[in-house]
Write an enzyme that holds these catalytic residues in place. Structure first.
Site, PDB file in Angstrom:
ATOM      1  N   LYS A 108      41.384 -18.800  31.422  1.00  0.00           N
ATOM      2  CA  LYS A 108      40.667 -17.251  31.599  1.00  0.00           C
ATOM      3  C   LYS A 108      40.716 -16.692  32.822  1.00  0.00           C
ATOM      4  CE  LYS A 108      35.757 -16.086  32.120  1.00  0.00           C
ATOM      5  NZ  LYS A 108      34.216 -16.507  31.804  1.00  0.00           N
TER       6      LYS A 108
ATOM      7  N   TRP B 249      35.635 -13.487  24.494  1.00  0.00           N
ATOM      8  CA  TRP B 249      34.070 -12.893  24.077  1.00  0.00           C
ATOM      9  C   TRP B 249      33.312 -12.713  25.341  1.00  0.00           C
ATOM     10  CZ3 TRP B 249      35.805 -17.275  21.293  1.00  0.00           C
ATOM     11  CH2 TRP B 249      36.344 -17.020  20.074  1.00  0.00           C
ATOM     12  N   HIS B 250      33.731 -12.611  26.436  1.00  0.00           N
ATOM     13  CA  HIS B 250      32.949 -12.513  27.430  1.00  0.00           C
ATOM     14  C   HIS B 250      32.974 -10.872  28.222  1.00  0.00           C
ATOM     15  CE1 HIS B 250      33.316 -17.199  28.379  1.00  0.00           C
ATOM     16  NE2 HIS B 250      32.851 -16.669  27.046  1.00  0.00           N
ATOM     17  N   TYR B 251      32.874 -10.297  27.313  1.00  0.00           N
ATOM     18  CA  TYR B 251      33.021  -8.662  27.778  1.00  0.00           C
ATOM     19  C   TYR B 251      31.607  -8.172  28.211  1.00  0.00           C
ATOM     20  CZ  TYR B 251      31.707  -8.268  22.873  1.00  0.00           C
ATOM     21  OH  TYR B 251      31.132  -8.495  21.814  1.00  0.00           O
ATOM     22  N   HIS B 252      31.679  -7.404  29.182  1.00  0.00           N
ATOM     23  CA  HIS B 252      30.627  -7.056  30.119  1.00  0.00           C
ATOM     24  C   HIS B 252      30.705  -5.517  30.671  1.00  0.00           C
ATOM     25  CE1 HIS B 252      33.332  -9.045  32.671  1.00  0.00           C
ATOM     26  NE2 HIS B 252      32.702  -8.452  33.521  1.00  0.00           N
TER      27      HIS B 252
END
Length: 592
Positions: A427, A528-531
């Site tokens: 990542k 799934w670590h969108y921000h």
């Protein structure tokens, strides 16, 4: 070993019987467990106008706070505020407690693959062609994620301006209730030893802290493989001051625009039967609507409520409450790429337990064992299907129904061995590539258009290449080859295996195995670590109050300019508790 397995099977069976076989409560569809531990939990259709109050009613008979989104931040926030104030928490999904796909680690991939309207996971595809998911269940992302728990770095805490002492107290409040030490499987031990071989040192043991090197982190799965979500933090609430409505989909925030500044007075939501309701705030100046709907749902709801770029709102004939060009801007997602780990040894399911935190701007993690049975390998997994990944090699205009069926047939012919093993995950931390969120239509239940612009900044691509090199070294380490009983594979063969298993809608290129840059671009997926979308200083102030309007805050990851730590859920849960404490203390101080 056999007796241990038998005991584990008996315990798992007993637990399943206890959770799913006991009779439901009278008067609603929640089970006995919810009735006694969560007496405030109700279906949205139970709401009536008498349970709300108009904006002119005395504040002691009204909601002090309406929280939109019972997710990772919303649940601890509601639990904390209810200690002193009347709180209404609105969640568009159902409860996680009675859903076996949510509750058990072994079913982790099934919820993500479920694309039905009632799934706890609502899938979406970014305009980049990357498949993604957003939560639609009480507990939010903590109900559908891989469960890894690790704190943010001290640098992150200082950067956002939080009080370090209260931050630590808030983390501990979460950890005492739902966080566990992982079992540390043999696969994860091989990951640890291989990371150290690859130079990601020192080994820092088991810790929640964000430290350079290799470590074992926490998990919200207990030793029986049962998930504990942020929804369980509601058990600490004051049951006399909290109401939680499930299947309550908020369509817009209601504003009083007669004064100098727009003022939030309530929300309009629909229940599970499609009936519309309005919940209102009392008159108190400190009362407010708090949006905790996540990095997709929060900017979308602000736009639908009339806060955003004027021209964009007018395109959809949405009355403009406040012209703010920054709503929906600065969207980012941490790009992830994987390296497939072939194995001749049966691999048991394991989600993320070990992480390598590098100084090169990448994090290395691993998972395994989610395609072991013939049924799992040869069935259709929706957005996680291998055939979708393979279809990405065909130009979009040629993706006919016949092509889909041909790939499904080919999948049935694949040997079981092709799916054994796991993946090493790389990542990119703190991506410099950013995008935007725009409305698709005016239906809040439909996904907006989201663009992340993966690898549009060359620095992100440079770090991805570095991460793939590290991940390849991990797979080629003798610790892994000894564990998997597979000979050491060449880099080209490992990359080729990964390209074939990759799942996104980005067309592949022939030189994927020769150019790591092309490999990164073509095989990028999400973790799934969108921000982003509601950044501090542009959409909210340092107290998370929305700029330009009164009685409205945002408390979730949409305010982040980077994803905290290696995995954000610990910090998002902590943020809910932290902001709850801050609001309580500030308000009580003012009243004193």
């Amino acid at each position: 070993m056999a007796s241990v397995a038998a005991v584990n099977f008996f315990l798992r069976s007993l637990l399943l019987w206890l959770v799913f076989s006991l009779p439901p409560c009278q008067g609603d569809d929640q089970n006995w467990y919810n009735k006694y531990r969560y007496p405030f939990l109700k279906e949205a259709s139970s709401f009536s106008s008498s349970s709300s109050s108009s904006s002119t009613t005395p504040s002691n008979n009204a909601y002090d706070y309406i929280i939109v989104g019972g997710g990772t931040a919303g649940c601890p926030l509601a639990s904390t505020l209810s200690q002193n104030f009347r709180v209404l928490l609105l969640e568009r999904g159902g409860v996680p407690f009675t859903n076996p796909n949510v509750s058990f680690l072994e079913n982790f991939h099934i919820t993500l693959a479920d694309t039905s309207p009632t799934s706890a996971s609502q899938y979406f595809v970014s305009t980049d062609g990357v498949l993604n998911a957003r939560a639609r269940v009480l507990g939010g992302g903590s109900s559908i994620n891989a469960g890894f728990y690790t704190r943010a770095s001290s640098r992150f805490i200082k950067r956002v301006g939080w009080d370090a002492k209260v931050v630590n107290e808030s983390y501990e409040w979460v950890e005492k209730q739902i966080v566990h030490r992982p079992l540390f499987s043999a696969f994860q031990r091989a990951v640890r030893d291989s990371l150290l071989d690859a130079g990601i040192s020192p080994f820092n043991g088991f810790t929640f802290d964000h430290i350079y090197g290799t470590k074992l982190g926490g998990t919200i799965f207990d030793r029986f493989g049962r998930r504990h979500t942020s929804a369980e933090l509601l058990a600490s609430a004051n049951p006399h001051k909290l109401t939680v409505l499930t299947h309550a989909t908020v369509h817009k925030i209601v504003f009083d625009t007669r004064g100098k500044r727009p003022r939030a007075v309530g929300v309009i939501f629909k229940d599970e039967n499609g009936k519309s309701h309005q919940a209102n705030l009392g008159n108190g100046r400190e009362n407010g609507v708090i949006v905790s709907s996540g990095a997709i749902g929060t900017p979308q709801l602000l736009l639908l409520s009339g806060i955003g770029p004027k021209e964009h709102l007018q395109d959809f004939k949405i009355p403009v409450v406040l012209d703010n060009p920054f709503v929906g801007q600065g969207m980012a997602d941490n790009p992830m790429n994987t390296i497939f780990v072939p194995s001749n040894r049966p691999v048991y399911q394991s989600l993320i337990e070990t992480v390598g935190i590098t100084k090169r701007g990448v994090y290395i993690e691993a998972s395994c064992g989610f395609s072991q049975s013939n049924e799992s390998i040869h069935c259709h997994h929706g957005i996680l299907s291998a055939e979708i990944g393979q279809l990405s090699t065909i130009p979009p205009k040629q993706r006919s129904p016949e092509a889909v069926q041909a790939f499904i047939k080919n999948k049935r012919d694949l040997p079981v061995e092709a799916f054994r093993g796991g993946f090493i995950l790389s990542k990119v931390a703190n991506p410099w590539s950013v995008g935007e969120l725009k409305l698709n239509n005016t239906n809040v239940e439909d996904n907006p258009f989201v663009t992340f612009n993966y690898f549009s900044h060359p620095y992100d691509l440079q770090r991805c290449v570095e991460g793939i090199r590290i991940a390849t070294k991990v797979v080629q380490s003798e610790h892994f080859t000894n564990y998997t009983m597979c000979p050491k594979q060449t880099t080209e063969k490992l990359l080729n295996l990964t390209v074939k298993a990759n799942v996104n809608l980005i067309p592949k290129h022939l030189n994927d195995t020769q150019s790591l840059e092309q490999f990164c671009r073509d095989t990028v997926i999400t973790i799934w670590h969108y921000h982003g979308g509601c950044h501090m200083g542009k959409v909210v102030n340092s107290d998370y109050k929305v700029l330009g309007v009164d009685r409205l805050r945002v408390v979730d990851g949409s305010t982040f300019t980077e994803s905290p730590g290696t995995n954000p859920q610990a910090t998002v849960m902590m943020m809910g508790r932290y902001m709850g404490l801050k609001i309580l203390r500030d308000r009580l101080r003012k009243s004193a």
